[in-house]
Design an enzyme around this catalytic site. Structure first.
Site: not given
Length: 320
Positions: A71, A108
């Site tokens: 991701s 993230k």
């Protein structure tokens, strides 16, 4: 490498406008993979330390964690990388952070939008941003300061294809042998004693020794070893449960056999012993049953073994 050789190397590199830095300061490396994907439970067992130059460290606590998932691939962070996290720092939009959401860890990008809302944003369009709306228990442990890339290992067949093409284009006369190459850590012509594996190691370890088995094991080493002795331990487990090894924990014979097949390069007894100890250390922390029965505490190890087993294909069936 001796201290004098190290000083000479640094002096030469400095003369060429390079900035060599000695790795002389330990920071912790945790036995948990930070997912770049959906958040998952992490285990914060400190297993070793990593030496880094003190010039690269700050006044804040720092630690290192392996990465898995895709991701954050558009930010250049992929499975196999190791991120160095600096804790307790002020965050700015765009910083990549290590966060814990309801007890689950994730990596993230941090961002505050025009409405004052805080988000954790993946760098892959296949994943959705996570809104930090106060409904979940969130803690951001720190900012990613550096990404350490795993040195790739090129497949032997790729090297040989390039060499064969070159041989067709020119006539090659061997000028030097590997023992004559003057490289730090490799024996020179004046030091001709070289480490040799036990010729009987393959018979002691492997049930079968055909070309198909050798190529299959070579593919495992190329795709999964990456200089990590813990991966060799998982490889040994996988091969045993796919009925290729005579014993589950014949570590010395296993390493010797790989060296005899020219799948590992070992300089001396000290390096051999270090590899065997690394495998034994990982083995002590693995369950004794077949890897498909391992619980979620060993989820990452189980998944690694499953990938290795899949690489072996249907010919070498799993029998845990």
């Amino acid at each position: 490498m001796t201290l004098e050789e190290l000083r000479a190397l640094f002096s030469d590199m400095l003369s060429k406008d390079m900035r060599p830095m000695l790795c002389d300061t330990e920071i912790p490396l945790y036995d948990t993979s930070v997912p770049c994907g959906e958040p998952t439970m992490g285990y914060s067992d400190l297993v070793e330390t990593e030496l880094l130059p003190k010039e690269l460290l700050s006044m804040h606590p720092e630690f290192m964690v392996p990465v898995r998932g895709d991701s954050m691939k558009d930010a250049g962070i992929v499975t196999g990388d190791i991120v160095k996290v600096i804790a307790d720092v002020t965050l700015y939009d765009g910083d990549i952070v290590l966060a814990c959401i309801d007890g689950e860890y994730t990596l993230k990008s941090y961002c505050e939008d025009e409405d004052g809302l805080h988000w954790l944003v993946p760098q892959n369009d296949n994943y959705s941003p996570i809104l930090l709306d106060g409904k979940t228990n969130v803690r951001i442990y720190g900012r990613v300061k550096e990404i350490v890339k795993t040195a790739p290992r090129v497949a032997y067949r790729q090297c040989m294809e390039a060499i064969r093409k070159m041989k067709k284009a020119m006539t090659i006369e061997p000028a030097i042998t590997p023992q004559q190459v003057d490289i730090y850590g490799v024996k020179s012509e004046k030091d001709t004693e070289t480490w040799e594996p036990d010729a009987e190691a393959v018979d002691k370890c492997f049930k079968f020794k055909g070309d198909f088995v050798i190529q299959s094991v070579r593919d495992l080493v190329t795709d999964f070893y990456h200089g990590n002795n813990a991966n060799l331990a998982l490889m040994e487990v996988t091969l045993f449960h796919h009925q290729q090894l005579k014993r589950r924990n014949s570590h010395k014979a296993f390493v010797m056999a790989l060296a005899a097949w020219n799948l590992l390069s070992i300089a001396d007894d000290e390096e051999f012993g270090k590899m065997v100890r690394g495998i034994m250390d990982k083995y002590r922390r693995l369950p004794e049953e077949g890897y498909k029965a391992w619980d979620d505490h060993h989820k990452l190890d189980r998944q690694a073994c499953e990938r290795m087993g899949g690489k072996l294909g249907p010919t070498m069936k799993y029998q845990g």
